[in-house]
Scaffold this motif. Structure first.
Motif, PDB file in Angstrom:
ATOM      1  N   UNK A  61      47.545  49.768  29.626  1.00  0.00           N
ATOM      2  CA  UNK A  61      46.112  49.766  29.928  1.00  0.00           C
ATOM      3  C   UNK A  61      45.502  48.539  29.282  1.00  0.00           C
ATOM      4  N   UNK A  62      44.305  48.158  29.754  1.00  0.00           N
ATOM      5  CA  UNK A  62      43.680  46.935  29.265  1.00  0.00           C
ATOM      6  C   UNK A  62      42.175  47.028  29.387  1.00  0.00           C
ATOM      7  N   UNK A  63      41.490  46.137  28.684  1.00  0.00           N
ATOM      8  CA  UNK A  63      40.068  45.945  28.912  1.00  0.00           C
ATOM      9  C   UNK A  63      39.912  44.975  30.083  1.00  0.00           C
ATOM     10  N   UNK A  64      38.759  45.049  30.744  1.00  0.00           N
ATOM     11  CA  UNK A  64      38.559  44.265  31.964  1.00  0.00           C
ATOM     12  C   UNK A  64      37.180  43.617  31.936  1.00  0.00           C
ATOM     13  N   UNK A  65      37.149  42.308  32.234  1.00  0.00           N
ATOM     14  CA  UNK A  65      35.917  41.519  32.293  1.00  0.00           C
ATOM     15  C   UNK A  65      35.760  40.981  33.711  1.00  0.00           C
ATOM     16  N   UNK A  66      34.578  41.125  34.282  1.00  0.00           N
ATOM     17  CA  UNK A  66      34.312  40.557  35.594  1.00  0.00           C
ATOM     18  C   UNK A  66      32.953  39.891  35.630  1.00  0.00           C
ATOM     19  N   UNK A  67      32.889  38.696  36.210  1.00  0.00           N
ATOM     20  CA  UNK A  67      31.643  37.931  36.290  1.00  0.00           C
ATOM     21  C   UNK A  67      31.214  37.798  37.741  1.00  0.00           C
ATOM     22  N   UNK A  68      29.896  37.954  37.993  1.00  0.00           N
ATOM     23  CA  UNK A  68      29.323  37.748  39.313  1.00  0.00           C
ATOM     24  C   UNK A  68      29.952  38.725  40.320  1.00  0.00           C
ATOM     25  N   UNK A  69      30.473  38.232  41.433  1.00  0.00           N
ATOM     26  CA  UNK A  69      31.162  39.122  42.371  1.00  0.00           C
ATOM     27  C   UNK A  69      32.323  39.834  41.683  1.00  0.00           C
ATOM     28  N   UNK A  70      32.970  39.155  40.723  1.00  0.00           N
ATOM     29  CA  UNK A  70      34.026  39.804  39.955  1.00  0.00           C
ATOM     30  C   UNK A  70      33.527  41.002  39.169  1.00  0.00           C
ATOM     31  N   UNK A  71      32.262  40.962  38.731  1.00  0.00           N
ATOM     32  CA  UNK A  71      31.670  42.113  38.057  1.00  0.00           C
ATOM     33  C   UNK A  71      31.562  43.311  38.960  1.00  0.00           C
ATOM     34  N   UNK A  72      31.281  43.058  40.220  1.00  0.00           N
ATOM     35  CA  UNK A  72      31.247  44.142  41.200  1.00  0.00           C
ATOM     36  C   UNK A  72      32.661  44.680  41.438  1.00  0.00           C
TER      37      UNK A  72
END
Length: 293
Positions: free
Chosen positions: A97-108
């Motif tokens: 398992x991992x933490x996940x970061x998403x920016x902009x469309x990646x955040x969606x």
């Protein structure tokens, strides 16, 4: 805990391969770009500082950067196709398992991933994004303020969020509008190179997904620890209808807003960005350790 070896790799996720770049040491943090069209390269070197405490797994989403384009890519219109690719990537890498970061469309995309595969995630970070794409009028009002000329605003209004016929057209429109994404446009050219070599097909896939973009009815189901980040001068996802609203929909989420940034606070307020994200992840780690005692 599995320690991933630093460096680039191509990972088979079933029918096609995703390109990844691994940087740093520690617990894994998947980093998901926006766009789409250019892959993860816009994150670097600005997010590499997170690698002092985390193993960053930068990924190019399907059809982006150096990742393969799936055979049926032109039919993709659901964000679940992207979140499922991330789920298969985790399994292929052997990460539990991992933490996940998403920016902009990646955040969606990462919000969808957290809803579809909550067992994969330790923590979620949603940067300059939204849970529903219903704010075009407000975005255009803010874009007029952020634009540096009437011609630039017209390019945003008329030419940005429409399908592109070629990679060349995609790069050309990006070049016309790019400086409006920064509170300080001098970052573009001085510290940030102009993107090139983009994929119109990937960008067009984003537009198809946005047509099915409402996560707001489901986002309250999220139970994973979540940090939502906004930028006060971001016209693409104005904070009142973007980050602040998403924060309000996710019970127990934390929130931080960058006062002097456009759409890229990890560039314009880099030191604060790294401090906020690292500090929050460290506190979340401590909370998990406390729960285990």
């Amino acid at each position: 805990m599995l320690q991933l070896e630093n460096g680039p790799r191509s990972v088979d996720v079933g029918g096609y391969r995703l390109h990844c770049e691994v940087v740093g040491a520690g617990a894994p943090l998947l980093v998901v770009h926006g766009g789409m069209g250019y892959g993860h390269r816009g994150f670097r070197p600005w997010l590499d500082g997170l690698g002092r405490a985390r193993t960053l797994v930068y990924v190019d989403l399907p059809g982006n950067g150096l990742s393969d384009t799936p055979a049926d890519y032109e039919e993709w219109s659901e964000v679940s196709r992207l979140s499922d690719a991330l789920h298969r990537l985790r399994r292929a890498l052997g990460v539990e398992h991992w933490s996940v970061f998403g920016h902009s469309f990646g955040g969606y995309v990462v919000q969808s991933y957290a809803l579809d595969h909550p067992e994969d995630l330790d923590a979620l970070i949603v940067s300059c994004s939204t849970s529903i794409m219903d704010h075009m009028d407000e975005s255009m009002r803010q874009a007029r303020i952020a634009s540096h000329s009437e011609e630039q605003f017209e390019a945003i209004r008329a030419n940005l969020l429409v399908p592109k016929s070629s990679d060349e057209e995609f790069d050309r429109i990006t070049a016309q509008v790019r400086s409006a994404y920064f509170a300080d446009p001098d970052f573009l050219g001085r510290d940030v190179p102009m993107p090139s070599g983009g994929s119109a097909a990937a960008f067009n896939a984003t537009l198809r997904v946005w047509d099915n973009s409402d996560l707001s009815a489901r986002i309250g189901e999220l139970a994973v620890p979540t940090l939502v980040l906004g930028a006060a001068r971001d016209w693409t996802f104005p904070v009142a209808v973007g980050a602040r609203r998403t924060h309000g929909l996710i019970a127990g989420s934390s929130y931080h807003e960058f006062a002097d940034s456009g759409h890229f606070p990890y560039v314009e307020e880099n030191a604060e960005f790294l401090e906020v994200v690292t500090g929050w992840l460290d506190r979340d780690d401590e909370a998990h350790r406390g729960d285990a005692l």
